[in-house]
Structures are given as C-alpha cells and as structure tokens.
Design a protein around this motif. Structure first.
Motif: not given
Length: 383
Positions: A205-216, A173-190
C-alpha cells in the motif's frame, strides 16, 4: 567596428562610398579644369586663344595678360577646391542621414523578427503559438521570417504532443493503481489475515501510494506547463495562512509573516505552489530544532513576492539549478526507493510560476538550507 549595429555599419558604408565617389568626381573636375586653363597659356611670347584678326599686345601687355591669366587660374582652382569641398561635405552629410533612414527602413522587418523571438524566449513553452506572419514582398527577410514561423509551428506541435503524452499516460496509469489499492485494502482487512500478510499489504500500500503521488505530480506538472488564461484575483497572504494552518506537526517549526500580496491566476495551482515550497522546507531540514519561515508581500517594482526559507543541510550553489529538474534532489542522482516524495515538488513550483508569468530563484542560506523566492505579477487595480 564589430560593436556597431548593422544599421550603423550600413550607414557608414553608404556614406563612405558616396564620399569616395564625390572625391573622385571633384578630382576629375579639377584635372579637366587644370588642363583647360593650361591650354590657354601664353606660348613662345604670344597669347594663344585670341580671336582671328586681333593683334597681340606688346611685351609689357603680354606680361600683364599673363599675370591676369595666372591670377584667374589660381582663383578658379582655389574656388573649385574650397566650394567644391564644402558642397561635397554638405551633400555627404545629407547622404549619410538619408542612408541611416533607408537602412532603418530596410531593417524594420528584422526588428519584428527579433521582437517576436525575444517574447518567445521570455515565455518558453508558452509563446510557441505566436507567429511573425511578416507581410511584404517575398525577399530574403520574409523567407527568414517564414522559416522561423515553420520552426515555431513544429516546436509547438512537439511540446503539445509531449504534454498530451504525459497527461494521457498519467490518466491511464491511475486506473490500475486505484484497483491495486482497493484489492490490497480488502486483502489485509479481514481479521484472520496473518501478520506477515498484513505487513506485506501495508508495504505494498505504501508503494502504491508513492506511485499515485508520482502520477498526481506528473498530471499537475503537465497542467502547470500551460499558460494560465482563466485568471482570478488571488491574495498570496490568504494562501500562506491556509497552507501553514493545515500542516501537521513535524520536525521543523513553521512560522509565517504574510502581508497583502495581490496577484491573478489559478488559485488551486498557486496553493500547490505554496504547499510544495513549505513541504519541501519541512522535509529537507535538520533532524530536530529546524524551522521554516514563510513570508509574502508586494515589491517596489510592481510585483509580489513569496519567500520560503529554512534550515537544513548546506546546499552548494552549483547544485541549485538541478533541484528544479523533475526527479532530482540534493545528493542522489535520481529519487531513490524509500525516500519520501516524488521528486517533483520544486519542478512543479517552477512550472506554476512560469505559467503565471513569474519566476523562481533560490539561494543557499548561510549555515545551511535554502531561501526560495517566487516573484509574480501584481494584480491590476481593477481586478
């Protein structure tokens, strides 16, 4: 009788049966002797049992012989009862002592089974690899021990499978969450992204971070459920100072009074234990004006203790065991969305403590809050 041990009950049964058999034997001997002596009685004025050709004594002599015969009979009966009773008592005591030794010998395999079960009960999920492996003939006790070993093997396999599943699922589960975080950071950066898109990106990003914290947290929980075999010297006072120094300013004031508390174990897991306790004390506190106190030191019983107390809401005593279950916290049945934390903090604390051969206890503090104490074995002098 029900409060006696099996060994004591078997001894009483052995001794009682032997005593009963001895009393029956003594009674039969007494009856046979009585009949034999009565058969030599003086019948119809003559003395029976005289050798052939021997004349009977005169009447006065017959009375004298009868008196002698009665005296001998009475003395013989008394001697049989007294001396036979004494001999029976001595032999019964010896038989009871012998029965005690034999019962202990026969029950020794059961003591081994009990000792193994007690060690496993004191180290749940970590002592299941131990087996009784009872030697000796294939009797009922060995069959019981072999059945117990089979049950332990199946439980050990089941718990290992559960831990592997949690670890593998968490890694996957950590792999898709890491990919989601990267895509979201790129999307909101411009800079040309609309405010609505940026707000949506920050929320995701907050929801994704919560999921990453849960997985960790799940990964750490699966890791800490295993017994720590590679141990090194750790002073809890150093960990307390490090954790409290790294805390950002929050709504509750954190103070510490660490004293030397040497133990052995995994420094990373023990640091997470202290961090989770302090973070839990800060998070579940008063809106303002609250405090968290952290202390550690050695105890007279040869252990070290870490204590974290805090102000906060009143915690019913019956709710405390549930706080150490995964995804549980005071109030809601499960961890709700929007609530900070993954609901694994105290469950990880309990798992890490058990993995280090320790235990955790929590008590409600007067006026609100908790007092959580972690007790760990003290480090040996040569460590």
């Amino acid at each position: 009788m029900n409060r006696l041990t099996i060994r004591a009950r078997l001894t009483l049964v052995y001794g009682g049966l032997f005593l009963l058999a001895g009393l029956l034997l003594l009674g039969v001997t007494y009856v046979l002797l009585y009949q034999r002596l009565s058969g030599n009685a003086i019948i119809s004025g003559t003395v029976s049992g005289l050798p052939p050709g021997v004349a009977a004594p005169p009447p006065d002599g017959q009375l004298f012989v009868r008196q002698i015969r009665d005296d001998i009979t009475t003395d013989t009966r008394q001697t049989l009862i007294v001396q036979g009773g004494i001999a029976l008592a001595v032999i019964a005591a010896a038989a009871t002592a012998f029965g005690w030794l034999i019962a202990g010998r026969l029950l020794q395999p059961l003591h081994q089974v009990t000792a193994t079960a007690r060690r496993i009960a004191n180290a749940p999920d970590r002592g299941l690899h131990e087996r009784i492996a009872l030697p000796g003939p294939h009797d009922e006790v060995k069959e019981l021990a072999d059945t117990f070993d089979l049950m332990l093997a199946r439980l050990d396999h089941a718990f290992d499978g559960q831990r592997r599943f949690i670890a593998n699922a968490s890694h996957e589960l950590r792999t898709p969450l890491t990919l989601n975080r990267t895509l979201l950071e790129v999307a909101v950066d411009p800079e040309d992204a609309s405010p609505e898109l940026r707000q949506l990106g920050r929320t995701l990003l907050a929801v994704n971070a919560r999921h990453e914290q849960l997985i960790d947290g799940l990964l750490l929980l699966a890791r800490s459920e295993r017994e720590v075999t590679d141990r090194s010297f750790v002073d809890l006072a150093d960990i307390v100072e490090h954790v409290t120094a790294q805390l950002p300013p929050g709504k509750a004031a954190v103070d510490s009074a660490p004293q030397e508390a040497p133990t052995t174990g995994n420094a990373v897991l023990l640091e997470r234990l202290v961090h989770n306790l302090v973070e839990n004390g800060v998070r579940h506190n008063l809106p303002d004006g609250g405090w968290v106190h952290v202390s550690c030191g050695t105890r007279p019983d040869g252990t070290v203790a870490l204590t974290v107390s805090n102000t906060g809401p009143v915690v019913p005593r019956y709710e405390i065991p549930r706080l150490f279950e995964p995804f549980r916290r005071l109030g809601p049945e499960r961890v709700a969305a929007g609530v900070p934390g993954a609901g694994l903090g105290l469950s990880i604390v309990g798992a890490v403590a058990r993995a280090h051969g320790g235990r955790v206890r929590a008590e409600p503090r007067d006026g609100g809050g908790l007092v959580v104490t972690v007790i760990l074995p003290i480090a040996p002098p040569d460590s």
